[in-house]
Design a protein around this motif. Structure first.
Motif, PDB file in Angstrom:
ATOM      1  N   ARG A 249     -15.734  -1.674 -24.955  1.00  0.00           N
ATOM      2  CA  ARG A 249     -15.903  -0.473 -25.772  1.00  0.00           C
ATOM      3  C   ARG A 249     -14.807   0.546 -25.473  1.00  0.00           C
ATOM      4  NH1 ARG A 249     -21.467  -0.039 -27.811  1.00  0.00           N
ATOM      5  NH2 ARG A 249     -22.438  -2.070 -27.470  1.00  0.00           N
ATOM      6  N   ASN A 250     -13.661   0.055 -25.044  1.00  0.00           N
ATOM      7  CA  ASN A 250     -12.540   0.929 -24.702  1.00  0.00           C
ATOM      8  C   ASN A 250     -11.861   1.468 -25.958  1.00  0.00           C
ATOM      9  OD1 ASN A 250     -13.041   0.236 -22.055  1.00  0.00           O
ATOM     10  ND2 ASN A 250     -11.350  -1.225 -21.905  1.00  0.00           N
ATOM     11  N   VAL A 251     -11.367   2.696 -25.837  1.00  0.00           N
ATOM     12  CA  VAL A 251     -10.519   3.307 -26.862  1.00  0.00           C
ATOM     13  C   VAL A 251      -9.201   3.666 -26.200  1.00  0.00           C
ATOM     14  CG1 VAL A 251     -10.179   5.315 -28.361  1.00  0.00           C
ATOM     15  CG2 VAL A 251     -12.411   4.173 -28.282  1.00  0.00           C
ATOM     16  N   ALA A 252      -8.108   3.114 -26.727  1.00  0.00           N
ATOM     17  CA  ALA A 252      -6.778   3.363 -26.161  1.00  0.00           C
ATOM     18  C   ALA A 252      -6.102   4.517 -26.910  1.00  0.00           C
ATOM     19  CB  ALA A 252      -5.939   2.090 -26.239  1.00  0.00           C
ATOM     20  N   ALA A 253      -4.812   4.726 -26.632  1.00  0.00           N
ATOM     21  CA  ALA A 253      -4.100   5.888 -27.161  1.00  0.00           C
ATOM     22  C   ALA A 253      -4.098   5.921 -28.681  1.00  0.00           C
ATOM     23  CB  ALA A 253      -2.668   5.911 -26.624  1.00  0.00           C
ATOM     24  N   ASP A 254      -3.805   4.782 -29.326  1.00  0.00           N
ATOM     25  CA  ASP A 254      -3.743   4.802 -30.790  1.00  0.00           C
ATOM     26  C   ASP A 254      -5.107   5.091 -31.397  1.00  0.00           C
ATOM     27  OD1 ASP A 254      -4.798   2.376 -30.040  1.00  0.00           O
ATOM     28  OD2 ASP A 254      -3.711   1.202 -31.543  1.00  0.00           O
ATOM     29  N   GLY A 255      -6.167   4.556 -30.781  1.00  0.00           N
ATOM     30  CA  GLY A 255      -7.505   4.851 -31.280  1.00  0.00           C
ATOM     31  C   GLY A 255      -7.861   6.315 -31.136  1.00  0.00           C
ATOM     32  N   LEU A 256      -7.426   6.941 -30.054  1.00  0.00           N
ATOM     33  CA  LEU A 256      -7.724   8.353 -29.849  1.00  0.00           C
ATOM     34  C   LEU A 256      -6.965   9.225 -30.852  1.00  0.00           C
ATOM     35  CD1 LEU A 256      -9.317  10.366 -28.207  1.00  0.00           C
ATOM     36  CD2 LEU A 256      -7.496  10.364 -26.485  1.00  0.00           C
ATOM     37  N   ILE A 257      -5.721   8.847 -31.152  1.00  0.00           N
ATOM     38  CA  ILE A 257      -4.983   9.579 -32.182  1.00  0.00           C
ATOM     39  C   ILE A 257      -5.691   9.451 -33.526  1.00  0.00           C
ATOM     40  CG2 ILE A 257      -2.805   9.739 -33.449  1.00  0.00           C
ATOM     41  CD1 ILE A 257      -1.400   8.645 -30.945  1.00  0.00           C
ATOM     42  N   GLU A 258      -6.141   8.255 -33.839  1.00  0.00           N
ATOM     43  CA  GLU A 258      -6.869   8.051 -35.092  1.00  0.00           C
ATOM     44  C   GLU A 258      -8.085   8.967 -35.156  1.00  0.00           C
ATOM     45  OE1 GLU A 258      -6.493   5.931 -37.768  1.00  0.00           O
ATOM     46  OE2 GLU A 258      -4.608   5.026 -37.110  1.00  0.00           O
ATOM     47  N   LEU A 259      -8.805   9.073 -34.053  1.00  0.00           N
ATOM     48  CA  LEU A 259     -10.001   9.914 -34.022  1.00  0.00           C
ATOM     49  C   LEU A 259      -9.669  11.381 -34.244  1.00  0.00           C
ATOM     50  CD1 LEU A 259     -11.999   8.461 -30.998  1.00  0.00           C
ATOM     51  CD2 LEU A 259     -12.763   8.484 -33.374  1.00  0.00           C
ATOM     52  N   LEU A 260      -8.665  11.883 -33.528  1.00  0.00           N
ATOM     53  CA  LEU A 260      -8.416  13.323 -33.491  1.00  0.00           C
ATOM     54  C   LEU A 260      -7.518  13.818 -34.614  1.00  0.00           C
ATOM     55  CD1 LEU A 260      -7.846  13.804 -29.643  1.00  0.00           C
ATOM     56  CD2 LEU A 260      -9.956  14.164 -30.948  1.00  0.00           C
ATOM     57  N   ALA A 261      -6.565  13.002 -35.046  1.00  0.00           N
ATOM     58  CA  ALA A 261      -5.548  13.491 -35.972  1.00  0.00           C
ATOM     59  C   ALA A 261      -5.578  12.835 -37.340  1.00  0.00           C
ATOM     60  CB  ALA A 261      -4.159  13.293 -35.352  1.00  0.00           C
ATOM     61  N   LYS A 262      -6.405  11.827 -37.521  1.00  0.00           N
ATOM     62  CA  LYS A 262      -6.397  11.111 -38.800  1.00  0.00           C
ATOM     63  C   LYS A 262      -7.803  10.889 -39.348  1.00  0.00           C
ATOM     64  CE  LYS A 262      -3.355   7.658 -40.829  1.00  0.00           C
ATOM     65  NZ  LYS A 262      -4.199   6.875 -41.715  1.00  0.00           N
ATOM     66  N   GLY A 263      -8.762  10.640 -38.480  1.00  0.00           N
ATOM     67  CA  GLY A 263     -10.108  10.323 -38.930  1.00  0.00           C
ATOM     68  C   GLY A 263     -10.736  11.439 -39.735  1.00  0.00           C
ATOM     69  N   PRO A 264     -11.659  11.077 -40.620  1.00  0.00           N
ATOM     70  CA  PRO A 264     -12.201   9.728 -40.851  1.00  0.00           C
ATOM     71  C   PRO A 264     -11.375   8.855 -41.789  1.00  0.00           C
ATOM     72  CG  PRO A 264     -13.342  11.282 -42.251  1.00  0.00           C
ATOM     73  CD  PRO A 264     -12.358  12.080 -41.442  1.00  0.00           C
ATOM     74  N   TYR A 265     -10.130   9.292 -42.079  1.00  0.00           N
ATOM     75  CA  TYR A 265      -9.242   8.478 -42.925  1.00  0.00           C
ATOM     76  C   TYR A 265      -8.488   7.488 -42.034  1.00  0.00           C
ATOM     77  CZ  TYR A 265     -10.020  12.632 -45.839  1.00  0.00           C
ATOM     78  OH  TYR A 265     -10.594  13.668 -46.538  1.00  0.00           O
TER      79      TYR A 265
END
Length: 581
Positions: free
Chosen positions: A155-171
């Motif tokens: 269930r790890n979230v790496a750097a790219d996943g964290l960027i997706e969460l903070l700067a792009k999500g929910p898109y």
């Protein structure tokens, strides 16, 4: 809920495969299973013979056509189930059968003869399919939670996943599932897995070519494509209903449906959504309910109005998160769930006009100045990451990541030699919209429909229409200098001009509830709790300022972002997320 899941275990390391499959398939209401030495699959429906087992989730627009083609080739069918059709088509045409499909689907085909798994997803991304390839094992499922049950998947979230969460999500980017070990199979792609390895193969993309049809021919072709859906619905014992907003897309579809089968089904009706506060506005001319009534009165049909329970949205805002297994636009999606759930009491299938704005280039970003070659995502406002820690974003190099995501799409755009700069720019915007924004919109609607126990039909989200609309030049899409002008011209065959020419309303109904107050309270709780998952990810000083100045009470965009960020916190707790940055 319906769907499919399964895994491959090349070295037979799973001690209890049946228990694992049972755990992975828990979200499914009805479960049919298949096991052999290396593969296990579970689905709401399966078909298998001759060493080939097929699981399918979804529906086809051209099921009858494919069935006739296969019957003409000598095949016989026992019923009308989709897995049997996919099974027969695969045996007849091989992997290329997917190129003949049009619809919303995800599928898994295990060929025991070749020890080969084939996974596939529809052209545009209406149905989800997630994969975790760990080398000796592979897990897949139509929900992320299914894949997370596999013991090899963290269930790890790496750097790219964290960027997706903070700067792009929910898109979220195509292919991204945020979790480091899980990927989304791209729309229009196949995944082939054998003991020798795994590879993906694109089977569809839009193709650029000159549009050689006149206005009249283009209108006829659009009309024919939409009619192909409506005629099929009219042949059903109980045709689907439609959500009527009073806007161009839903009004046009409602009029088509009423013309083609309203006389055969006198009790058929549409549904619309509203709020009780909307009735208190002084000028209701721009409100959706005014135009819903006008459309229904013109057609002489019944529309049933549903009033959103806005104060209940906070209590059900976990439903979208659990349906996506990711943070979402909680309030917006919860309201969608409410109306789908209500309609589901009377109809099991709902027609929606979603996708028209994307196909016919009427989103607001098509009307803003933009240079060809600009890699920015036009729907991501500068404030998208306004609540995130600036230091964290800089450490993650978030701006570079987003820039590269945009450049990747620009490199993929199918260009047309000799095209002028305005049309080239519009083609780039259309590609960004087709590949990123439209799948986001489809995920939202499809997942909320599934959670509510209903099925959607979205005739504008048809790969045949997507390919045709892709090459309609901007001046024709914008015929008569009207957004979606070519579609307006099409619907003039079904509706009077005063309805067809209605301008899109920016505020179609009034939303007033206790939701902003609940957001405020939840945000205060985060700021008081250093152990909260969100605590170190946000700009706490800026959030403090927003709360003190009561910005969320008056700023809709800020409410939306705070709602989403609070979902990140709840999601990290509920899904036991581990940051590995």
């Amino acid at each position: 809920m319906t769907g499919l899941t399964g895994f491959l275990d090349w070295k037979q390391r799973i001690a209890q495969p049946r228990e694992l499959l049972r755990s992975m398939s828990q979200p499914l209401d009805v479960v049919h299973t298949h096991y052999d030495a290396h593969a296990a699959m579970a689905s709401s429906s399966l078909a298998g013979s001759d060493g080939v087992t097929v699981a399918v989730w979804g529906y086809l627009y051209n099921q009858e056509e494919l069935t006739r083609d296969l019957q003409s080739a000598g095949h016989r069918f026992q019923g009308r189930e989709l897995p049997e059709l996919f099974h027969t088509a695969f045996l007849h045409w091989g992997d290329s059968f997917v190129e003949r499909l049009a619809g919303a689907f995800a599928f898994a085909i295990w060929d025991a003869r070749e020890q080969r798994l084939l996974l596939g997803r529809d052209h545009i991304g209406m149905k989800n399919l997630y994969v975790s390839d760990r080398g000796d094992s592979l897990a897949f499922g139509t929900e992320i939670k299914m894949v997370l049950e596999h013991p090899d998947v963290t269930r790890n979230v790496a750097a790219d996943g964290l960027i997706e969460l903070l700067a792009k999500g929910p898109y979220f980017s195509p292919g991204q599932a945020v979790f480091a070990d899980v990927r989304e199979l791209l729309p229009g792609h196949l995944l082939i897995c054998t003991p020798h390895g795994t590879r993906t193969h694109p089977y569809w993309n839009v193709q650029s070519r000159p549009h050689e049809h006149s206005i009249e021919e283009t209108v006829h072709n659009i009309d024919s494509l939409l009619q192909s859906h409506v005629i099929q619905w009219g042949n059903l014992p109980t045709p689907p209903t439609v959500i009527l907003s009073g806007g161009l897309d839903s009004s046009g579809l409602t009029a088509m449906m009423h013309r083609f089968f309203g006389h055969k089904h006198p009790d058929w009706k549409s549904f619309s959504g509203n709020t009780k506060e909307t009735y208190n506005v002084e000028n209701a001319e721009d409100m959706d309910f005014t135009w819903v009534k006008r459309v229904a009165e013109h057609l002489g049909m019944q529309d049933e109005e549903f009033l959103f329970d806005l104060d209940a949205l906070w209590e059900i805002n976990h439903i979208p998160r659990r349906a996506h297994d990711l943070p979402t636009e909680a309030k917006y999606e919860a309201s969608t769930y409410q109306i789908y759930r209500k309609i589901g009491e009377q109809y099991s299938v709902i027609v929606s006009g979603e996708g028209s704005d994307e196909m016919f280039a009427s989103m607001y970003w098509f009307y803003r100045d933009r240079q060809a070659g600009d890699p920015k995502f036009p729907w991501l406002a500068p404030q998208t990451s306004i609540l995130a820690s600036p230091a964290l974003l800089e450490t993650l190099q978030a701006s570079d990541y987003l820039h590269e995501c945009g450049l990747r799409h620009l490199r993929e755009v199918p260009t047309l030699p000799g095209e002028d700069e305005p049309n080239r720019r519009m083609r780039e915007l259309a590609y960004f919209t087709l590949k990123e924004y439209l799948p986001y919109n489809m995920r939202h609607n499809e997942r909320m429909a599934a959670a509510a126990g209903v099925q959607l039909r979205m005739p504008f989200v048809d790969p045949r229409l997507a390919q045709y609309a892709w090459n309609i030049p901007w001046e024709m899409k914008n015929h008569n200098d009207q957004p979606k002008g070519i579609l307006r011209r099409t619907f003039r065959n079904y509706l009077p001009d005063f309805i067809v020419d209605r301008k899109k309303s920016n505020v179609p109904m009034v939303f007033q509830s206790s939701y902003p107050k609940r957001l405020h309270e939840a945000a205060e709780a985060i700021l008081r709790d250093p152990q909260a998952p969100l605590y170190d990810l946000i700009d706490r000083e800026h959030l403090r300022k927003i709360l003190d100045e009561k910005t969320i009470e008056r700023d809709m965009y800020m409410r939306w972002r705070l709602d989403y960020y609070l979902q990140i916190d709840s999601w990290m707790r509920e899904y036991r997320v581990q940051l590995r940055v």
